[in-house]
Write a protein that holds these residues in place. Structure first.
Motif, PDB file in Angstrom:
ATOM      1  N   THR A 280       0.816  -1.218   0.000  1.00  0.00           N
ATOM      2  CA  THR A 280       0.000   0.000   0.000  1.00  0.00           C
ATOM      3  C   THR A 280       0.851   1.270   0.000  1.00  0.00           C
ATOM      4  O   THR A 280       0.349   2.357  -0.288  1.00  0.00           O
ATOM      5  N   LEU A 281       2.142   1.140   0.312  1.00  0.00           N
ATOM      6  CA  LEU A 281       2.978   2.325   0.501  1.00  0.00           C
ATOM      7  C   LEU A 281       3.428   2.970  -0.801  1.00  0.00           C
ATOM      8  O   LEU A 281       3.829   4.131  -0.810  1.00  0.00           O
ATOM      9  N   VAL A 282       3.387   2.217  -1.897  1.00  0.00           N
ATOM     10  CA  VAL A 282       3.907   2.713  -3.169  1.00  0.00           C
ATOM     11  C   VAL A 282       2.938   2.385  -4.301  1.00  0.00           C
ATOM     12  O   VAL A 282       2.033   1.555  -4.159  1.00  0.00           O
ATOM     13  N   THR A 283       3.162   3.023  -5.445  1.00  0.00           N
ATOM     14  CA  THR A 283       2.404   2.714  -6.652  1.00  0.00           C
ATOM     15  C   THR A 283       2.754   1.297  -7.113  1.00  0.00           C
ATOM     16  O   THR A 283       3.762   0.729  -6.680  1.00  0.00           O
ATOM     17  N   PRO A 284       1.945   0.697  -7.987  1.00  0.00           N
ATOM     18  CA  PRO A 284       2.170  -0.696  -8.381  1.00  0.00           C
ATOM     19  C   PRO A 284       3.569  -0.992  -8.907  1.00  0.00           C
ATOM     20  O   PRO A 284       4.062  -2.110  -8.741  1.00  0.00           O
ATOM     21  N   ASP A 285       4.237  -0.017  -9.537  1.00  0.00           N
ATOM     22  CA  ASP A 285       5.598  -0.271 -10.024  1.00  0.00           C
ATOM     23  C   ASP A 285       6.646  -0.134  -8.929  1.00  0.00           C
ATOM     24  O   ASP A 285       7.834  -0.378  -9.157  1.00  0.00           O
ATOM     25  N   GLY A 286       6.219   0.280  -7.739  1.00  0.00           N
ATOM     26  CA  GLY A 286       7.143   0.410  -6.619  1.00  0.00           C
ATOM     27  C   GLY A 286       7.989   1.664  -6.636  1.00  0.00           C
ATOM     28  O   GLY A 286       8.865   1.840  -5.786  1.00  0.00           O
ATOM     29  N   VAL A 388       7.334  12.941   8.059  1.00  0.00           N
ATOM     30  CA  VAL A 388       7.117  11.726   7.271  1.00  0.00           C
ATOM     31  C   VAL A 388       6.812  10.526   8.157  1.00  0.00           C
ATOM     32  O   VAL A 388       6.039   9.637   7.758  1.00  0.00           O
ATOM     33  N   VAL A 389       7.404  10.489   9.342  1.00  0.00           N
ATOM     34  CA  VAL A 389       7.086   9.385  10.263  1.00  0.00           C
ATOM     35  C   VAL A 389       5.627   9.459  10.691  1.00  0.00           C
ATOM     36  O   VAL A 389       4.918   8.438  10.718  1.00  0.00           O
ATOM     37  N   GLU A 390       5.156  10.663  11.011  1.00  0.00           N
ATOM     38  CA  GLU A 390       3.751  10.822  11.402  1.00  0.00           C
ATOM     39  C   GLU A 390       2.814  10.450  10.261  1.00  0.00           C
ATOM     40  O   GLU A 390       1.771   9.796  10.474  1.00  0.00           O
ATOM     41  N   LYS A 391       3.157  10.840   9.031  1.00  0.00           N
ATOM     42  CA  LYS A 391       2.303  10.531   7.884  1.00  0.00           C
ATOM     43  C   LYS A 391       2.294   9.029   7.588  1.00  0.00           C
ATOM     44  O   LYS A 391       1.257   8.473   7.201  1.00  0.00           O
ATOM     45  N   LEU A 392       3.427   8.385   7.749  1.00  0.00           N
ATOM     46  CA  LEU A 392       3.479   6.940   7.522  1.00  0.00           C
ATOM     47  C   LEU A 392       2.617   6.210   8.542  1.00  0.00           C
ATOM     48  O   LEU A 392       1.848   5.312   8.187  1.00  0.00           O
ATOM     49  N   ARG A 393       2.724   6.608   9.802  1.00  0.00           N
ATOM     50  CA  ARG A 393       1.920   5.961  10.836  1.00  0.00           C
ATOM     51  C   ARG A 393       0.425   6.176  10.583  1.00  0.00           C
ATOM     52  O   ARG A 393      -0.384   5.235  10.680  1.00  0.00           O
ATOM     53  N   ALA A 394       0.044   7.405  10.253  1.00  0.00           N
ATOM     54  CA  ALA A 394      -1.362   7.714  10.007  1.00  0.00           C
ATOM     55  C   ALA A 394      -1.885   6.933   8.803  1.00  0.00           C
ATOM     56  O   ALA A 394      -3.036   6.453   8.807  1.00  0.00           O
ATOM     57  N   TYR A 395      -1.050   6.781   7.783  1.00  0.00           N
ATOM     58  CA  TYR A 395      -1.472   6.076   6.580  1.00  0.00           C
ATOM     59  C   TYR A 395      -1.682   4.591   6.851  1.00  0.00           C
ATOM     60  O   TYR A 395      -2.676   3.997   6.404  1.00  0.00           O
TER      61      TYR A 395
END
Length: 510
Positions: A280-286, A388-395
């Motif tokens: 979920t973290l990246v687009t399908p091509d990574g 970015v750490v906060e956004k990653l956790r929230a995502y």
């Protein structure tokens, strides 16, 4: 296979240096050899100290400090402090942190200006089985196209370049010449784990006060390519190193420990749980981060930055770079200039490693109860580590992966330094006087903890500087050239004189 020659005992080392001097004469005189005319006493001392300078690197390599393994950390700090004292620093103090200690040293030469230096005394881990010679031996080997090089963990990252700076200080002392600048040295032992506590060293009152007097700070480098060219970086990407952990215990599904793989028909898998979260973290091509809000603070490249990148593309060797990287094409089959723009401008989400279950020979037919992904996030202006750490956790939470643990192990913000700052102008002037082609680079894609210097409360311009060549950082057979057979690339004595001239340029540049 390269012929290996150890430079350890007196006979071998003297033979090596005699041959090296003869080869240098045969190759002719490169531009930087004019340092003999500018600083004859210092040049003579540097040449006389060459043997000791080489041995200093080898001895330092033989004493590794590995923060990730908590190996020899206090000993490494003490070794670093002693090296500073021997090179002429007035004092060198171990600085405690919540983690491993740093080192703070000063040298007052009664000069009008002060220059700061950043060192690291830690190195990356290593597997001796992957090396062609023992990684702590510091063996001298042939490197085609460059000359003779020390091979060992830390040879280029960073003990070789740092020891070359120290050799320059020894040359000043031996020549009885006072440095034209005062020096402040700050060193850490946690760079290879993301510098989680280095800010505690830099922001301690006495260190901060000393740094505030400096014109700028640089980390020693040895990045001359085969043509002798160098890049002068106006910034570096930031980085966050972290782990994502999926486990049956936290998830409440799947096993708490490893079980027989036949049970997969009726038991959930934490390893697959982690794979789904990662997807979920990246687009399908990574290739592009898909985390909500990831790009909202990213500053686009300026027209000047694009201009500098276009010049790098025009003068660069795309085919050689691809060969060195072992790739045949760039992302999306981009042309070289656009690929370089992407390299400078794009934040990334990268998987460093995946660890789960059994990874030895053959199969073990288990269903692992735990899976770990080691990630690094590269950041560009105006992103921050905290953001970015906060956004990653929230995502992850938004996507239903509340159970996936996020463990930050280190990191720091990106850096930027003005093109017209005194330290950048001094670097360019030094390279020009040495006859070395220097290309301005808007941003190094790699990272170093320069943000602790460029950001408040220190607010210093920061960069990388040095002549010479080395490669293989973090990899097997890491090396640092000490005797060049390439007339376009500096050996250790000429690299020493590059630092000598840099000190004078800092003192003189308007």
């Amino acid at each position: 296979m390269a012929e290996f020659t150890r430079v350890r005992d007196g006979v071998d080392r003297r033979d090596f240096l005699a041959l090296a001097g003869a080869s240098a004469l045969a190759l002719g005189t490169p531009a930087w050899a004019s340092s003999a005319a500018r600083y004859p006493a210092i040049r003579k001392a540097a040449e006389a100290g060459r043997e000791a300078a080489i041995k200093r690197i080898q001895d330092w390599i033989a004493h590794p400090s590995i923060a990730a393994e908590n190996l020899n950390m206090k000993e490494g700090a003490e070794y670093m402090a002693n090296l500073a004292r021997e090179a002429g620093f007035d004092s060198a103090t171990l600085m405690p942190t919540d983690g491993h200690p740093g080192v703070f040293a000063t040298m007052d030469n009664g000069a009008k200006r002060t220059l700061a230096l950043y060192f690291m005394y830690d190195v990356k881990q290593f597997d001796p089985a992957e090396w062609s010679s023992p990684p702590l031996e510091g063996r001298i080997v042939d490197k085609p196209g460059f000359g003779r090089a020390i091979v060992g963990r830390g040879a280029v990252n960073q003990k070789g370049p740092e020891a070359t700076v120290l050799a320059a200080l020894h040359a000043f002392r031996a020549a009885k010449v006072k440095l034209p600048v005062n020096l402040v040295l700050v060193a850490e032992g946690e760079e290879e784990i993301g510098s989680p506590n280095f800010h505690q060293v830099v922001q301690s009152p006495n260190v901060l006060a000393a740094l505030k007097k400096a014109e700028g700070i640089f980390i020693p480098a040895s990045w001359q390519d085969m043509n002798g060219h160098v890049a002068v970086n106006l910034g570096s990407k930031g980085v966050v190193e972290l782990e994502l952990i999926a486990s049956g215990e936290k998830w409440g599904r799947g096993p708490k420990g490893d079980i027989h793989s036949s049970m997969k028909a009726m038991v959930d898998s934490p390893a697959w749980r982690l794979v789904q979260a990662l997807n979920t973290l990246v687009t399908p091509d990574g290739n592009t981060a898909a985390i909500d809000g990831w790009f909202e603070n990213v500053r686009p490249l300026t027209p000047r930055e694009k201009e500098l990148i276009a010049e790098i593309a025009r003068s660069g060797d795309e085919a050689t770079q691809k060969k060195l990287l072992g790739v045949t094409r760039w992302i999306d089959d981009l042309p070289y200039a656009q690929a370089l723009e992407r390299l400078a401008s794009q934040p990334t989400v990268n998987i460093e490693g995946l660890v789960s279950g059994y990874t030895g020979p053959g199969g073990k037919t288990i269903l692992p109860g735990r899976a770990v992904a080691k990630l690094d996030l590269r950041l560009v202006p105006n992103q921050t580590r905290k953001e970015v750490v906060e956004k990653l956790r929230a995502y992850l939470d938004k996507k239903g992966f509340n159970d996936v643990e996020l463990k930050v192990t280190g990191g720091y913000d990106p850096t930027e330094t003005a093109e017209d700052s005194r330290i950048i102008r001094a670097e360019l002037a030094t390279y020009k006087r040495a006859g070395v082609k220097a290309t301005l680079n808007p941003r190094l894609a790699g990272s170093w903890p320069g943000a602790v210097f460029t950001a408040p409360p220190v607010s210093l311009p920061a960069g990388h500087f040095g002549l010479g060549h080395g490669s293989g950082a973090h990899a097997p057979d890491e090396y640092y050239v000490v005797e060049s057979t390439n007339p376009k690339v500096a050996g250790i004595v000429d690299a020493v004189m590059g630092y000598v001239d840099m000190f004078y340029q800092i003192a003189e540049v308007k």
